[in-house]
Design a protein around this motif. Structure first.
Motif, PDB file in Angstrom:
ATOM      1  N   SER A  73       5.221   0.489  -8.249  1.00  0.00           N
ATOM      2  CA  SER A  73       6.038   0.582  -7.043  1.00  0.00           C
ATOM      3  C   SER A  73       5.457  -0.276  -5.919  1.00  0.00           C
ATOM      4  O   SER A  73       4.276  -0.614  -5.922  1.00  0.00           O
ATOM      5  N   ASP A  74       6.289  -0.601  -4.965  1.00  0.00           N
ATOM      6  CA  ASP A  74       5.869  -1.415  -3.816  1.00  0.00           C
ATOM      7  C   ASP A  74       4.990  -0.568  -2.902  1.00  0.00           C
ATOM      8  O   ASP A  74       5.420   0.485  -2.414  1.00  0.00           O
ATOM      9  N   PRO A  75       3.739  -0.979  -2.617  1.00  0.00           N
ATOM     10  CA  PRO A  75       2.839  -0.180  -1.779  1.00  0.00           C
ATOM     11  C   PRO A  75       3.152  -0.286  -0.279  1.00  0.00           C
ATOM     12  O   PRO A  75       2.570   0.431   0.526  1.00  0.00           O
TER      13      PRO A  75
END
Length: 132
Positions: A2-4
């Motif tokens: 996932s995008d942090p």
């Protein structure tokens, strides 16, 4: 993966004029019981930024029409000479909760009551109220 990067959603913004010098920034949670009229007409010494967590708020500032602010909405008031007429719980069956961030000079109260005589003298500045 996932995008942090955190998701950021702009809730509101305002241009604040005529504020300088040392400041206290105060964050409060305000809970209004069902049907609560909220506080009496008052002023704030500085700007206030708020976000409604639960419920509905009947909100009125001098010169502006009444409006209903709902959970998930943000609003602000400039503070200073503008009279804050009402911030009432618009719901009769459940509470309304908001978080407010207030700016003030050190040592000032967050709320400055407005006397009845001044309300009468400034009545012409209040937006016409709905009939009913």
């Amino acid at each position: 993966m996932s995008d942090p990067t955190p998701a950021i959603r702009l809730l509101g913004q305002a241009a604040v004029e005529h504020w300088s010098g040392p400041s206290d920034v105060v964050t409060v949670e305000i809970e209004l019981e069902p049907g609560s009229p909220g506080s009496a007409p008052h002023r704030r010494p500085g700007p206030v930024f708020a976000y409604l967590l639960e419920g509905e708020l009947l909100y009125e500032l001098e010169g502006k029409p009444e409006q209903v602010i709902r959970a998930g909405e943000a609003f602000w008031e400039p503070g200073g000479e503008v009279i804050h007429y009402q911030a009432a719980n618009h719901l009769s069956d459940r509470r309304t909760v908001l978080v407010a961030v207030m700016v003030r000079a050190p040592g000032q109260e967050m709320t400055v009551p407005v006397a009845a005589g001044e309300l009468a003298a400034r009545a012409h500045l209040r937006h016409p109220r709905p009939a009913g």
